[in-house]
Write an enzyme that holds these catalytic residues in place. Structure first.
Site, PDB file in Angstrom:
ATOM      1  N   ASP A 115      83.070  24.172  79.072  1.00 26.51           N
ATOM      2  CA  ASP A 115      82.686  22.756  79.088  1.00 26.51           C
ATOM      3  C   ASP A 115      81.677  22.559  80.216  1.00 26.51           C
ATOM      4  OD1 ASP A 115      82.680  19.886  78.716  1.00 26.51           O
ATOM      5  OD2 ASP A 115      84.695  20.073  77.882  1.00 26.51           O
ATOM      6  N   GLU A 120      82.202  10.739  61.082  1.00 27.84           N
ATOM      7  CA  GLU A 120      83.063  11.616  60.307  1.00 27.84           C
ATOM      8  C   GLU A 120      82.297  12.013  59.049  1.00 27.84           C
ATOM      9  OE1 GLU A 120      85.437  12.561  61.941  1.00 27.84           O
ATOM     10  OE2 GLU A 120      86.013  10.914  63.270  1.00 27.84           O
ATOM     11  N   HIS A 127      82.054  15.679  65.677  1.00 21.26           N
ATOM     12  CA  HIS A 127      81.993  14.300  65.156  1.00 21.26           C
ATOM     13  C   HIS A 127      81.369  13.328  66.159  1.00 21.26           C
ATOM     14  CE1 HIS A 127      86.141  12.554  66.660  1.00 21.26           C
ATOM     15  NE2 HIS A 127      85.455  13.107  67.642  1.00 21.26           N
ATOM     16  N   ASP A 128      81.171  13.767  67.396  1.00 17.62           N
ATOM     17  CA  ASP A 128      80.517  12.929  68.399  1.00 17.62           C
ATOM     18  C   ASP A 128      78.992  12.981  68.305  1.00 17.62           C
ATOM     19  OD1 ASP A 128      82.835  11.965  69.601  1.00 17.62           O
ATOM     20  OD2 ASP A 128      82.963  13.630  71.008  1.00 17.62           O
ATOM     21  N   GLU A 174      88.324  19.026  62.596  1.00 20.03           N
ATOM     22  CA  GLU A 174      87.700  17.722  62.395  1.00 20.03           C
ATOM     23  C   GLU A 174      88.274  17.049  61.145  1.00 20.03           C
ATOM     24  OE1 GLU A 174      85.617  16.092  64.229  1.00 20.03           O
ATOM     25  OE2 GLU A 174      84.410  17.487  65.421  1.00 20.03           O
TER      26      GLU A 174
END
Length: 358
Positions: free
Chosen positions: A223, A321, A261-262, A290
């Protein structure tokens, strides 16, 4: 004035508009139950209790203020109708007693499977405001959250400690039960992996649970550096800071939970291309956790997927989505021409995708 005859279908249509118009009342009643810890009070008592007993425990039973039992009764009446709680009226005419249901057990604050932090997050005034900008977004484009607040959610969270804590707690509570669903519903897919990198893994909770269940897997939590800097140590897990749009650490497989999905399609394609470079030729795979929208689906979670899609409009720059057709398109453009969709006991599915040269 001539009377107008309304048939049953017309009346039902009117009822549906009323229901949609006032559906926020359900959210607000649920939020108040979470804030007042009503489920926790009943749970701590060990069984069904009266409104007076619930009220006596509100505010920690400190007695600093006297709860309004009439208002509490009206809120509980709706929540009983929505099957969040149950009510029993004793045959001897005693006070009604309230108890938990399978639903209210999901708003116990200290439970391993709680959605209480998410209830507080999604109903916070700051996160509700962008929903009022939808028509403006349709008319002129733009980002709903930015229209409401002048900046995007990540910028606001970095400046607002309360929102940042709510957001982190809300995401953490969903991670627990989705991780459990992955471990129970994807055993065969995980059993053949020697090394696994969790892209956008936060502080490492998902990869740590996978490595705990499969100790032979070499886990990497990947990350941004400022996120990794707060991650605790886990046996069998290495924390690596970096940018998924630049490069991803090498491993047998990549897992991403609620990451793509972001982002919009072009960003997702770039991330997938970097995943393709990170896995070995001929045998690697990417595991995407997802929602897969099913326009005609009537499964347990299918309707919720379309609601979550609107959450993406409210809270992200260009996230959404996707249907299977939409996933197929970005997977192919990202270098993954083969895929399987695996149902797991959660709101999300697993998309197991293989590179073109597999």
């Amino acid at each position: 004035m001539a009377s107008i005859e309304l048939d049953e279908a017309t009346l039902q249509g009117q009822v549906e508009i009323w229901r949609s118009l006032l559906i926020f009342a359900d959210s607000m009643a649920l939020k108040s139950a979470v804030e007042l810890r009503i489920a926790d009070i009943i749970h701590s008592h060990g069984g069904a209790i009266t409104l007076s007993q619930i009220a006596s425990c509100i505010n920690g039973g400190s007695g600093t203020s006297s709860p309004d039992i009439t208002t509490l009764a009206r809120i509980m009446r709706l929540l009983v109708r929505r099957k969040i709680f149950t009510v029993h009226h004793p045959s001897d005419g005693g006070d009604p007693v309230y108890d938990l249901t399978h639903s209210s057990r999901w708003i116990l604050h200290d439970s391993e499977q709680t959605l209480a932090p998410l209830v507080l997050l999604e109903n916070h005034p700051l996160l509700m405001a962008p929903w009022h900008c939808f028509s403006q977004c349709v008319q002129e484009g733009g980002i709903a959250f930015k229209k409401a607040h002048g900046r995007e959610i990540w910028d606001m969270a970095s400046e607002n400690p309360e929102l940042n804590l709510l957001f982190n707690d809300g995401m953490a509570c969903t991670s627990k039960f989705i991780t459990r669903a992955i471990l129970s519903g994807y055993k065969e897919g995980l059993s053949s992996i020697g090394s696994l990198v969790d892209v956008g893994g936060g502080t490492g909770s998902l990869i740590s649970e996978i490595v705990k269940a499969y100790p032979y897997i070499k886990g990497v939590n990947f990350d941004l550096q400022h996120v990794i800097s707060t991650a605790p140590p886990y046996d069998g897990v290495s924390h690596i800071g970096g940018d998924m749009f630049q490069a991803i650490p090498s491993a047998d497989a990549v897992i991403m939970k609620w990451i793509l999905h972001d982002w919009g399609d072009e960003d997702c394609i770039q991330i997938l291309k970097n995943c393709r470079k990170a896995i070995p030729r001929g045998k690697g795979k990417v595991i995407i956790v997802e929602v897969v929208l099913k326009p005609d689906g009537n499964g347990l979670y299918d309707d919720l997927g379309f609601v979550l899609d609107l959450v993406m409009i409210a809270h992200t720059r260009c996230g959404k989505e996707r249907t299977e057709v939409e996933w197929k398109r970005i997977l192919e453009q990202g270098g993954f021409s083969r895929y399987n969709i695996i149902d797991i006991p959660a709101l999300t599915s697993i998309i197991e995708a293989y590179p073109d040269d597999y």
